[in-house]
Write an enzyme that holds these catalytic residues in place. Structure first.
Site, PDB file in Angstrom:
ATOM      1  N   ARG A 262      10.311  15.262   2.589  1.00 11.56           N
ATOM      2  CA  ARG A 262      11.396  15.183   1.479  1.00 11.56           C
ATOM      3  C   ARG A 262      12.280  16.590   1.327  1.00 11.56           C
ATOM      4  O   ARG A 262      11.634  17.682   0.908  1.00 11.56           O
ATOM      5  CB  ARG A 262      10.976  14.791   0.325  1.00 11.56           C
TER       6      ARG A 262
ATOM      7  N   GLU B  25      10.307   8.283   8.392  1.00 11.35           N
ATOM      8  CA  GLU B  25      10.699   6.777   8.345  1.00 11.35           C
ATOM      9  C   GLU B  25       9.778   5.901   9.368  1.00 11.35           C
ATOM     10  O   GLU B  25       9.377   4.912   9.258  1.00 11.35           O
ATOM     11  CB  GLU B  25      12.201   6.500   8.187  1.00 11.35           C
TER      12      GLU B  25
ATOM     13  N   THR C 143       2.505   2.184   6.851  1.00 10.26           N
ATOM     14  CA  THR C 143       1.284   3.022   6.737  1.00 10.26           C
ATOM     15  C   THR C 143       1.730   3.597   5.603  1.00 10.26           C
ATOM     16  O   THR C 143       2.884   4.107   5.074  1.00 10.26           O
ATOM     17  CB  THR C 143       1.656   4.152   7.976  1.00 10.26           C
TER      18      THR C 143
ATOM     19  N   LEU D 266      -2.800   6.224  13.909  1.00 10.13           N
ATOM     20  CA  LEU D 266      -1.967   5.893  12.805  1.00 10.13           C
ATOM     21  C   LEU D 266      -1.582   4.534  13.142  1.00 10.13           C
ATOM     22  O   LEU D 266      -0.948   3.965  12.134  1.00 10.13           O
ATOM     23  CB  LEU D 266      -0.630   6.809  13.361  1.00 10.13           C
TER      24      LEU D 266
ATOM     25  N   TYR E 265      16.299  -1.571   8.594  1.00 11.73           N
ATOM     26  CA  TYR E 265      15.787  -0.622   7.696  1.00 11.73           C
ATOM     27  C   TYR E 265      15.810   0.731   7.973  1.00 11.73           C
ATOM     28  O   TYR E 265      16.423   1.633   7.293  1.00 11.73           O
ATOM     29  CB  TYR E 265      14.330  -1.009   7.128  1.00 11.73           C
TER      30      TYR E 265
ATOM     31  N   ASP F 134      12.903  -1.509   1.695  1.00 12.18           N
ATOM     32  CA  ASP F 134      11.230  -1.822   2.008  1.00 12.18           C
ATOM     33  C   ASP F 134      10.489  -2.395   1.077  1.00 12.18           C
ATOM     34  O   ASP F 134      11.121  -3.056   0.159  1.00 12.18           O
ATOM     35  CB  ASP F 134      10.582  -0.109   2.558  1.00 12.18           C
TER      36      ASP F 134
ATOM     37  N   CYS G 188       8.842   3.258 -17.263  1.00 15.97           N
ATOM     38  CA  CYS G 188      10.004   3.005 -16.139  1.00 15.97           C
ATOM     39  C   CYS G 188      11.385   3.380 -16.824  1.00 15.97           C
ATOM     40  O   CYS G 188      11.723   2.661 -17.960  1.00 15.97           O
ATOM     41  CB  CYS G 188       9.873   1.441 -15.782  1.00 15.97           C
TER      42      CYS G 188
ATOM     43  N   THR H 293      -1.651  -7.061  13.622  1.00  7.46           N
ATOM     44  CA  THR H 293      -0.732  -7.723  12.877  1.00  7.46           C
ATOM     45  C   THR H 293      -0.981  -9.206  12.824  1.00  7.46           C
ATOM     46  O   THR H 293      -0.569  -9.961  11.912  1.00  7.46           O
ATOM     47  CB  THR H 293       0.673  -7.315  13.171  1.00  7.46           C
TER      48      THR H 293
HETATM   49 FE1  SF4 Z   1       8.834  -2.575 -12.498  1.00  9.00          FE
HETATM   50 FE2  SF4 Z   1       8.322  -2.664 -15.083  1.00  9.00          FE
HETATM   51 FE3  SF4 Z   1      10.112  -1.340 -14.205  1.00  9.00          FE
HETATM   52 FE4  SF4 Z   1      10.598  -3.986 -14.228  1.00  9.00          FE
HETATM   53  S1  SF4 Z   1      10.014  -2.518 -16.173  1.00  9.00           S
HETATM   54  S2  SF4 Z   1      11.136  -2.441 -12.759  1.00  9.00           S
HETATM   55  S3  SF4 Z   1       8.361  -4.503 -13.733  1.00  9.00           S
HETATM   56  S4  SF4 Z   1       7.984  -1.015 -13.803  1.00  9.00           S
END
Ligand code: SF4
Length: 373
Positions: A41, A57, A63, A100, A139, A157, A219, A315
């Site tokens: 990154r 990628e 993985t 891998l 992707y 992904d 979040c 797989t």
């Molecule tokens: Fe995910 Fe919780 Fe954020 Fe919703 S609130 S996107 S479930 S981490």
């Protein structure tokens, strides 16, 4: 649709209706503060190197980050740019990739590097042109175009699928819902910072919106998340169960010379584990008969069957191998297309995980004098 699912769908619709729309600036601000420093990154303000983005990628497909990191560093040290990778032998690349998994990736990686080097060493900048290269699917093309070249696109992904399915409490199960997920994720895109936005979505799924016990209180989109409002984020995304393939069985023949060298061969370049190194094996079939397997042994010898089996999941099917061993004199010539490899040279061989398991099983159960315990 059962009553419970129906109730949940109604609740999901209500939750989505009430919630504010998830906004990209909140996610980008979270990303600026919490992004992990990963070897591939680019640091903030630094232009990403397309070679690093592409290499990572490809390696990250199916993985885990922790598994990929040392391989990525090793590849970069040995082949610092696409021309260097193109100049390597395929056998060297396969050997460095060993462990891998999903080895078609390594073969395609080499083919793709060769194609880019042939065109002068520049990666194409658009999704359609990237997709035309070996081993680059929808992707990867989107991820490289967005991260390396700031293309306005979305790369989806498994992490992004989970985040978006939860944000919108998506009812349709995967994989049917992929097109809808793509459309929903595209609606979230900001006007700029396309590469960061793609990475931020992936990062949120990787470290906050995890499959089990998502950390919703931390979040940035908690207030906008329909699954969180329902109180059941882990129920999303819905998935149609994947069928495990039918078990195949076979035998692996581990032949050791008296100096410890092991009999190996290289698999055909096309097909499963193509171009990788293996101990000779029988065919892998659904109707394996271990009484008849000696007809497929590489040498006529007295074979000892080791206790236990080696199991491996590919797989599309699980595999179970019995392991038979034999010990031979140093002067014996290897059968056509095979070779003896000394213990100290084994690390140079492109041994996939399955074959490492077979050799480990044989080492654990073979007495130093070569007799099965
Ligand atoms: Fe995910 Fe919780 Fe954020 Fe919703 S609130 S996107 S479930 S981490």
């Amino acid at each position: 649709m059962d009553a419970r699912t129906d109730q949940s769908n109604l609740a999901g619709t209500r939750a989505r209706a009430k919630a504010p729309a998830p906004d990209a600036p909140a996610l980008l601000a979270w990303y600026d503060e919490h992004r992990r420093a990963l070897p591939w990154r680019a640091m903030p303000g630094v232009r990403p190197d397309p070679y690093r983005v592409w290499l990572s990628e490809i390696m990250l497909q199916q993985t885990r980050v922790e598994t990929v990191a040392p391989y990525f560093e090793k590849f970069l040290e040995r082949w610092p740019d696409v021309q260097a990778l193109a100049a390597a032998k395929l056998s060297e690349v396969l050997s460095a990739w060993a462990g891998l998994g999903y080895y078609a990736r390594a073969r395609n990686l080499h083919a793709c590097a060769s194609e880019i080097a042939r065109r002068g060493g520049e990666f194409p900048r658009t999704e359609p042109k990237l997709r035309a290269l070996p081993g680059i699917g929808a992707y990867t093309a989107a991820a490289v175009a967005a991260i390396a070249f700031e293309a306005r696109t979305i790369a989806i992904d498994g992490n992004v699928e989970r985040v978006v399915a939860r944000l919108f409490a998506l009812r349709e199960p995967l994989p049917k819902a992929k097109a809808k997920l793509h459309a929903l994720a595209t609606r979230l895109q900001p006007e700029g910072r396309h590469g960061d936005f793609v990475q931020a979505l992936m990062e949120l799924g990787a470290i906050v919106c995890t499959p089990k016990k998502p950390d919703c209180p931390h979040c940035p989109w908690q207030g906008a998340c329909a699954a969180n409002a329902l109180g059941e984020p882990e129920r999303f995304p819905h998935k149609i169960g994947k069928k495990e393939g039918k078990l195949r069985r076979g035998a692996a023949f581990v032949v050791r010379r008296e100096d410890g060298a092991v009999l190996l061969r290289t698999r055909p370049v096309k097909g499963l584990l193509g171009g990788m190194t293996e101990v000779p094996t029988s065919q892998w079939t659904h109707r394996f008969d271990d009484m008849l397997v000696l007809g497929q042994a590489p040498l006529r010898r007295e074979w000892k069957r080791l206790p236990g089996t080696v199991r491996h999941i590919f797989t599309h099917f699980p595999l179970e191998l019995i392991v038979l061993t034999a010990r031979v004199k140093k002067k014996i010539r290897p059968p056509k297309g095979m070779r003896f490899v000394r213990q100290q040279d084994l690390h140079r061989e492109a041994l996939p995980t399955l074959m490492r398991k077979v050799l480990a099983h044989a080492s654990r159960t073979i007495h130093p004098e070569g007799r099965a315990t």
